[in-house]
Design an enzyme around this catalytic site. Sequence first.
Site, PDB file in Angstrom:
ATOM      1  N   SER A   1       0.824  -1.206   0.000  1.00  0.00           N
ATOM      2  CA  SER A   1       0.000   0.000   0.000  1.00  0.00           C
ATOM      3  C   SER A   1       0.863   1.263   0.000  1.00  0.00           C
ATOM      4  O   SER A   1       2.009   1.257   0.459  1.00  0.00           O
ATOM      5  CB  SER A   1      -0.901   0.032   1.236  1.00  0.00           C
TER       6      SER A   1
HETATM    7  N1  SAH Z   1      -1.462  -4.543   4.101  1.00  0.00           N
HETATM    8  C1  SAH Z   1      -0.659  -4.533   2.884  1.00  0.00           C
HETATM    9  C2  SAH Z   1      -1.492  -4.302   1.643  1.00  0.00           C
HETATM   10  C3  SAH Z   1      -1.938  -5.541   1.067  1.00  0.00           C
HETATM   11  S1  SAH Z   1      -2.815  -5.410  -0.450  1.00  0.00           S
HETATM   12  C4  SAH Z   1       0.421  -3.479   2.976  1.00  0.00           C
HETATM   13  O1  SAH Z   1       0.684  -2.999   4.054  1.00  0.00           O
HETATM   14  O2  SAH Z   1       1.043  -3.144   1.967  1.00  0.00           O
HETATM   15  C5  SAH Z   1      -4.267  -6.309  -0.002  1.00  0.00           C
HETATM   16  C6  SAH Z   1      -4.061  -7.731   0.408  1.00  0.00           C
HETATM   17  O3  SAH Z   1      -5.362  -8.266   0.716  1.00  0.00           O
HETATM   18  C7  SAH Z   1      -3.490  -8.656  -0.672  1.00  0.00           C
HETATM   19  O4  SAH Z   1      -2.345  -9.297  -0.190  1.00  0.00           O
HETATM   20  C8  SAH Z   1      -4.623  -9.649  -0.950  1.00  0.00           C
HETATM   21  O5  SAH Z   1      -4.183 -10.954  -1.255  1.00  0.00           O
HETATM   22  C9  SAH Z   1      -5.382  -9.620   0.367  1.00  0.00           C
HETATM   23  N2  SAH Z   1      -6.764 -10.055   0.306  1.00  0.00           N
HETATM   24  C10 SAH Z   1      -7.698  -9.828  -0.652  1.00  0.00           C
HETATM   25  N3  SAH Z   1      -8.869 -10.389  -0.329  1.00  0.00           N
HETATM   26  C11 SAH Z   1      -8.681 -11.004   0.880  1.00  0.00           C
HETATM   27  C12 SAH Z   1      -9.519 -11.762   1.760  1.00  0.00           C
HETATM   28  N4  SAH Z   1     -10.805 -12.025   1.472  1.00  0.00           N
HETATM   29  N5  SAH Z   1      -8.996 -12.225   2.907  1.00  0.00           N
HETATM   30  C13 SAH Z   1      -7.687 -11.972   3.234  1.00  0.00           C
HETATM   31  N6  SAH Z   1      -6.854 -11.276   2.453  1.00  0.00           N
HETATM   32  C14 SAH Z   1      -7.337 -10.785   1.288  1.00  0.00           C
END
Ligand code: SAH
Length: 226
Positions: free
Chosen positions: A72
């Site tokens: 992010s």
């Molecule tokens: N928190 C991270 C951003 C991750 S992007 C950071 O600090 O950079 C969003 C994440 O959500 C991805 O890794 C994706 O695989 C996950 N994701 C999407 N749908 C999901 C779900 N239903 N349950 C758990 N994780 C999910």
Amino acid sequence: MTDQGPDIRGIGMTSARTRERLVQRLADHGISDLRILDRVRSVPRHLFVDEALQSRAYEDSALPIGHGQTISQPYIVALMTQALLDGIDPAKPPGKVLEVGTGCGYQTAILSPLVRRIFTIERIRELLTETRARLGELGYQNIRYRHGDGMEGWPGQAPFDGILVAAAPAGIPQALLDQIAVGGRLIIPVGPSGRQELLRVTRTETGLAQESLCAVSFVPLLEGTG
Ligand code: SAH
């Protein structure tokens, strides 16, 4: 050479400066909680991305992390953390926080020392395995990891004082609403690509109160596991 500390070993003299520039940018854009700015200053974001992208790690932008996912944007991580913590006495930090969408663990690392315990769920197993190892090596210890569908929350550990969701569903999953403790907050992006807003839902003694914080752009929250 000046001592830049272990975090930024090997990526050159500009790092301390580029980190400080990022911190200044977030402050200019309304991140006023000094503890959060301090976390942005000290978390080694370059260790959360591929080597080829390390020189861009302190830009205020999302970057690809493989598996079709992104790390992010720092501003968004800081904003969500601030939305979770503002008005809360730092001496009484949230006890239990649920994070949905661990990804590379950057948000988890920013948050770790600011709350007592983090329960984090990721749907892509490989990503979770890599991230667990990374955060372990960096010394973060108050984190529990789960491979699963975060739309269901983590019923065995509920209720939570805070819930942060890092991907956008079409509407707020009922299970997450049910798992907010009284006085707790859910920070979640909601809506289709191009029309998402970041919401804060607070549970009071009498029900739920919802505020819209701003327009945002997140990857979609997907059902099931990958
Ligand atoms: N928190 C991270 C951003 C991750 S992007 C950071 O600090 O950079 C969003 C994440 O959500 C991805 O890794 C994706 O695989 C996950 N994701 C999407 N749908 C999901 C779900 N239903 N349950 C758990 N994780 C999910």
